[in-house]
Design a protein around this motif. Sequence first.
Motif, PDB file in Angstrom:
ATOM      1  N   MET A   1       0.835  -1.204   0.000  1.00  0.00           N
ATOM      2  CA  MET A   1       0.000   0.000   0.000  1.00  0.00           C
ATOM      3  C   MET A   1       0.863   1.244   0.000  1.00  0.00           C
ATOM      4  SD  MET A   1      -3.099   0.613   2.323  1.00  0.00           S
ATOM      5  CE  MET A   1      -2.936  -1.181   2.184  1.00  0.00           C
ATOM      6  N   ARG A   2       1.809   1.282   0.971  1.00  0.00           N
ATOM      7  CA  ARG A   2       2.765   2.379   0.921  1.00  0.00           C
ATOM      8  C   ARG A   2       3.781   2.024  -0.161  1.00  0.00           C
ATOM      9  NH1 ARG A   2       6.170   4.003   6.196  1.00  0.00           N
ATOM     10  NH2 ARG A   2       6.956   1.908   5.819  1.00  0.00           N
ATOM     11  N   ALA A   3       4.176   3.045  -0.934  1.00  0.00           N
ATOM     12  CA  ALA A   3       5.108   2.806  -2.032  1.00  0.00           C
ATOM     13  C   ALA A   3       6.354   2.110  -1.504  1.00  0.00           C
ATOM     14  CB  ALA A   3       5.485   4.130  -2.660  1.00  0.00           C
ATOM     15  N   ASP A   4       6.755   1.088  -2.233  1.00  0.00           N
ATOM     16  CA  ASP A   4       7.926   0.315  -1.807  1.00  0.00           C
ATOM     17  C   ASP A   4       9.132   0.757  -2.647  1.00  0.00           C
ATOM     18  OD1 ASP A   4       9.497  -1.540  -0.565  1.00  0.00           O
ATOM     19  OD2 ASP A   4       8.903  -3.177  -1.911  1.00  0.00           O
ATOM     20  N   VAL A   5       9.479   2.011  -2.537  1.00  0.00           N
ATOM     21  CA  VAL A   5      10.585   2.550  -3.337  1.00  0.00           C
ATOM     22  C   VAL A   5      11.456   3.452  -2.476  1.00  0.00           C
ATOM     23  CG1 VAL A   5       9.434   2.471  -5.571  1.00  0.00           C
ATOM     24  CG2 VAL A   5       9.117   4.465  -4.098  1.00  0.00           C
ATOM     25  N   GLN A   6      12.676   3.596  -2.896  1.00  0.00           N
ATOM     26  CA  GLN A   6      13.603   4.532  -2.261  1.00  0.00           C
ATOM     27  C   GLN A   6      13.655   5.814  -3.093  1.00  0.00           C
ATOM     28  OE1 GLN A   6      15.138   3.936   0.743  1.00  0.00           O
ATOM     29  NE2 GLN A   6      13.706   2.210   0.647  1.00  0.00           N
ATOM     30  N   PRO A   7      14.023   6.904  -2.446  1.00  0.00           N
ATOM     31  CA  PRO A   7      14.159   8.154  -3.207  1.00  0.00           C
ATOM     32  C   PRO A   7      15.045   7.952  -4.433  1.00  0.00           C
ATOM     33  CG  PRO A   7      14.303   8.616  -0.866  1.00  0.00           C
ATOM     34  CD  PRO A   7      14.257   7.121  -0.999  1.00  0.00           C
ATOM     35  N   GLY A   8      14.560   8.362  -5.571  1.00  0.00           N
ATOM     36  CA  GLY A   8      15.338   8.275  -6.804  1.00  0.00           C
ATOM     37  C   GLY A   8      15.056   7.034  -7.639  1.00  0.00           C
ATOM     38  N   ASP A   9      14.394   6.041  -7.065  1.00  0.00           N
ATOM     39  CA  ASP A   9      14.126   4.813  -7.814  1.00  0.00           C
ATOM     40  C   ASP A   9      13.304   5.090  -9.078  1.00  0.00           C
ATOM     41  OD1 ASP A   9      15.453   3.332  -5.943  1.00  0.00           O
ATOM     42  OD2 ASP A   9      13.678   2.311  -5.133  1.00  0.00           O
ATOM     43  N   VAL A  10      12.234   5.838  -8.904  1.00  0.00           N
ATOM     44  CA  VAL A  10      11.352   6.103 -10.048  1.00  0.00           C
ATOM     45  C   VAL A  10      12.059   7.016 -11.047  1.00  0.00           C
ATOM     46  CG1 VAL A  10       9.170   7.162 -10.748  1.00  0.00           C
ATOM     47  CG2 VAL A  10       9.267   5.736  -8.679  1.00  0.00           C
ATOM     48  N   LEU A  11      12.706   8.034 -10.517  1.00  0.00           N
ATOM     49  CA  LEU A  11      13.417   8.982 -11.378  1.00  0.00           C
ATOM     50  C   LEU A  11      14.404   8.245 -12.273  1.00  0.00           C
ATOM     51  CD1 LEU A  11      13.345  12.103 -11.611  1.00  0.00           C
ATOM     52  CD2 LEU A  11      15.370  12.153 -10.150  1.00  0.00           C
ATOM     53  N   SER A  12      15.138   7.316 -11.691  1.00  0.00           N
ATOM     54  CA  SER A  12      16.179   6.657 -12.481  1.00  0.00           C
ATOM     55  C   SER A  12      15.599   5.643 -13.457  1.00  0.00           C
ATOM     56  CB  SER A  12      17.195   5.990 -11.553  1.00  0.00           C
ATOM     57  OG  SER A  12      16.554   5.009 -10.782  1.00  0.00           O
ATOM     58  N   ALA A  13      14.336   5.278 -13.275  1.00  0.00           N
ATOM     59  CA  ALA A  13      13.699   4.360 -14.223  1.00  0.00           C
ATOM     60  C   ALA A  13      13.125   5.098 -15.430  1.00  0.00           C
ATOM     61  CB  ALA A  13      12.592   3.579 -13.521  1.00  0.00           C
ATOM     62  N   LEU A  14      13.163   6.427 -15.373  1.00  0.00           N
ATOM     63  CA  LEU A  14      12.602   7.235 -16.461  1.00  0.00           C
ATOM     64  C   LEU A  14      13.737   7.821 -17.280  1.00  0.00           C
ATOM     65  CD1 LEU A  14      10.026   9.122 -14.227  1.00  0.00           C
ATOM     66  CD2 LEU A  14       9.430   7.432 -15.978  1.00  0.00           C
ATOM     67  N   PRO A  15      13.637   7.790 -18.604  1.00  0.00           N
ATOM     68  CA  PRO A  15      14.726   8.311 -19.441  1.00  0.00           C
ATOM     69  C   PRO A  15      15.041   9.769 -19.096  1.00  0.00           C
ATOM     70  CG  PRO A  15      13.065   7.232 -20.784  1.00  0.00           C
ATOM     71  CD  PRO A  15      12.513   7.302 -19.394  1.00  0.00           C
ATOM     72  N   GLU A  16      16.317  10.098 -19.177  1.00  0.00           N
ATOM     73  CA  GLU A  16      16.725  11.455 -18.844  1.00  0.00           C
ATOM     74  C   GLU A  16      16.273  12.443 -19.917  1.00  0.00           C
ATOM     75  OE1 GLU A  16      20.779  11.490 -17.674  1.00  0.00           O
ATOM     76  OE2 GLU A  16      20.853  13.691 -17.503  1.00  0.00           O
ATOM     77  N   HIS A  17      16.164  11.962 -21.153  1.00  0.00           N
ATOM     78  CA  HIS A  17      15.796  12.859 -22.249  1.00  0.00           C
ATOM     79  C   HIS A  17      14.452  12.469 -22.840  1.00  0.00           C
ATOM     80  CE1 HIS A  17      19.578  15.143 -22.520  1.00  0.00           C
ATOM     81  NE2 HIS A  17      20.108  14.038 -22.012  1.00  0.00           N
ATOM     82  N   PRO A  18      13.706  13.471 -23.245  1.00  0.00           N
ATOM     83  CA  PRO A  18      12.404  13.189 -23.862  1.00  0.00           C
ATOM     84  C   PRO A  18      12.595  12.568 -25.235  1.00  0.00           C
ATOM     85  CG  PRO A  18      12.909  15.533 -24.001  1.00  0.00           C
ATOM     86  CD  PRO A  18      14.005  14.912 -23.184  1.00  0.00           C
ATOM     87  N   PRO A  19      11.591  11.852 -25.715  1.00  0.00           N
ATOM     88  CA  PRO A  19      11.709  11.223 -27.024  1.00  0.00           C
ATOM     89  C   PRO A  19      11.693  12.264 -28.140  1.00  0.00           C
ATOM     90  CG  PRO A  19       9.484  10.960 -26.171  1.00  0.00           C
ATOM     91  CD  PRO A  19      10.284  11.579 -25.071  1.00  0.00           C
TER      92      PRO A  19
END
Lengths: 452, 452
Positions: A1-19
Amino acid sequence: MRADVQPGDVLSALPEHPPAMPGGEDEWGRIFDDVRSIIFPGLTHWQSPGFFGYFPANGSWPAVLGDLLSTGLGVQGMLWQTGPAMTELETRMLDWMARLSGLPERFLSSGPGGGVIQGTASEATLVAMVAARHRLRVGQPQIDPRTLVAYTSTQAHSSVLKATRIAGIEHLRLVPTDARHALDPDALGRLIERDVANGLVPFYCCATAGTTGSGAFDPIDQIANIRNSMAPHAWLHVDAAWAGSAAVCPEHRGFLEGVEQADSYCTNPHKWLLTNFDCDLFYVADRAMLIDALSVTPEYLRNAASDSGAVIDYRDWQAPLGRRFRALKLWFVVRHYGRAGLQAHIRQHIAWARWFEDRVLSDPRFELAAPRSLSLVCLRLAGDRDADTRALLEAANASGQVLLTHTSLPDAQGRDRYTIRVAIGGTGNTFQSVQQLWGVLASLADADTGVR
Amino acid sequence: MRADVQPGDVLSALPEHPPAMPGGEDEWGRIFDDVRSIIFPGLTHWQSPGFFGYFPANGSWPAVLGDLLSTGLGVQGMLWQTGPAMTELETRMLDWMARLSGLPERFLSSGPGGGVIQGTASEATLVAMVAARHRLRVGQPQIDPRTLVAYTSTQAHSSVLKATRIAGIEHLRLVPTDARHALDPDALGRLIERDVANGLVPFYCCATAGTTGSGAFDPIDQIANIRNSMAPHAWLHVDAAWAGSAAVCPEHRGFLEGVEQADSYCTNPHKWLLTNFDCDLFYVADRAMLIDALSVTPEYLRNAASDSGAVIDYRDWQAPLGRRFRALKLWFVVRHYGRAGLQAHIRQHIAWARWFEDRVLSDPRFELAAPRSLSLVCLRLAGDRDADTRALLEAANASGQVLLTHTSLPDAQGRDRYTIRVAIGGTGNTFQSVQQLWGVLASLADADTGVR
């Protein structure tokens, strides 16, 4: 229920540059895969049956449909002219909600008052404060703004302090509370007396009907009486962000006593009345003062309807200019559920909270940290065991079955104590999930604390 | 296109009292009938191909899907903790948009700056002003708030004046504009000089990149130089609410010259970048100052992640506490269209505006009221004929085929002149609808004015 992530986990899973290029026909499969694999695990699930944190963020399928229609229509209702039906449906819905909630006549649009949908109670608190200052300065143009003083209780929402920061108000008094964590009117009177003696000018008081910490109700009538006798030019705002939804049930309207003396009132159907965030109902007794405080009309917004004075331009009732068609979702909710359905929604949650309160009261390992308020139960481990209570909450959240949040409440000796809040009222909550919550807390109290 | 209703028509078609009972299984048929018969005719249809009023409110099906998912999830992302993926997707999207728009490094989250989604540019203007005041008072705690002065041009958006009302700023200078309706930097310098000589303190300047009236671009670099030399403690905010979307095209980024000296910047994808209202991108060069101005942390919002300082809590970047998951719709839009698709969206509208500008320039009955700016064309009937221009606009709107709005712009003699704004850029606009608009205006000019 509570997000099971550490700070930065989601950010690093997303590409740094837009398509660079359009996604093409396979992109939507990838998008929804990413939603499932990156976004969902990274969210704290507010609509889960086991979510009892903060105050709930209600939702319902009629409200989702209304919001979808609003998004699809894409109408921007800053002026009556830019979406007449949006303005007039909103006016009607605010009147409906006032009638459903037993609010005084002064807040209906048929008189000098009326209501508007704000995004959040924070915004209502802010615009009420701005209107309060404006009203005072209309009467006393030479007043030094540095002398203005706002009042609220130590248990009031942080948005009151934030509003003073935004509005540039220098003095905010946090009035002490009584044993039930409600504003102490005598203490308010003493503070006003001292301030006035020191040449300061009380201009705004925010009473809370249902504090965030414990659901306490400030005595609106007594506060209004003090205002009337000691600071008659001060604006009285009532923040019923959470508890206001309960007023759809006549038996739960006691906290409104005195609200007929308030200058403004707000409540959030997005907290506890089946309407998706954001939807705050903000009422004023004298709309002219609010409009006068916030109205700015450049040529590009002028139009015959506004110039005629026959219409409402809700941009003048809020801080932003633009506005979404939020009345649709409220309309759908009220028509679908009706008064009876909304009452049933509130009553079932309060009944579950009573059941939960009984469990706490009948278990010597626990104690209430405050009287149950509607559907909010505040508890801690009995005795002087803040660290254990904190560990209990953390273990409960770590179980993944429930989500709880905490606050700090003074005990009978005035010491701040770590307190678990159980806020029942999510649309997803069920009696089973409330029972499960009790089961989790009771078994953890067995295991972690050794108390039998 | 424009709502065909009189004030009160919609209100009187809605029951005065809310329903007592749930609607039952037939209710949804009645609800949608009412939507069609009461709401639709009472709306001004912003998504219509013929809508050229105000600035557009963009929408697209990818954005609608994103908003629907946001509504359905019902996550309230006030803190990182309450929706980590919501916070981190938002951070990534703000960085993506900065890269897509050629914004300076200082606005990326990797340094001391960063971005956030606000509801509207009005809110960005306000929080920038509050941060500006805070920064000044951190450096000079004893300053009299009554001495603070804000600056913007006479053509700036009304939200700047509204922000001073809300923030309690007593002095706002509306700086004169040049022949292109852009802020005159020499005039700004003279006003600052006079104010400083009088003991006042310049603390905030809002430069507009694309004014509402005519799309004029204030010279950010020159304004920044004046700020640097004459009022180095003043905050420079750039309001690119509408025009900022054009910066996805490298050939349209000229107006950003100097933005690397700005303290904050905002633009609204909901105006011209296929993303439904509300979505304002607000960037600051120094996030610490913004957060310090707005952060208030009661016990019930404290959590380990926030206390660690390792995460962003976006509640501290905005006026409200609660927030919706608005990054989803932006993510869907950028992935679906890609950089190339967004550029094509902007470029086609500018091409149509060029075509329309050519029609105006080649027709002696009309004249431009300002140079075309991107996709905005401002025109009037040639000669001293304000009443005829107004009648022309009213007749065009009465045709039901198009919707136009007006403004007032000074002519070469400095006289305010009634001006028709043609704001191309709605998602629904097509080259055919732009051609139709020209046909409507040209034929009405024939019929109503007798000019051949």
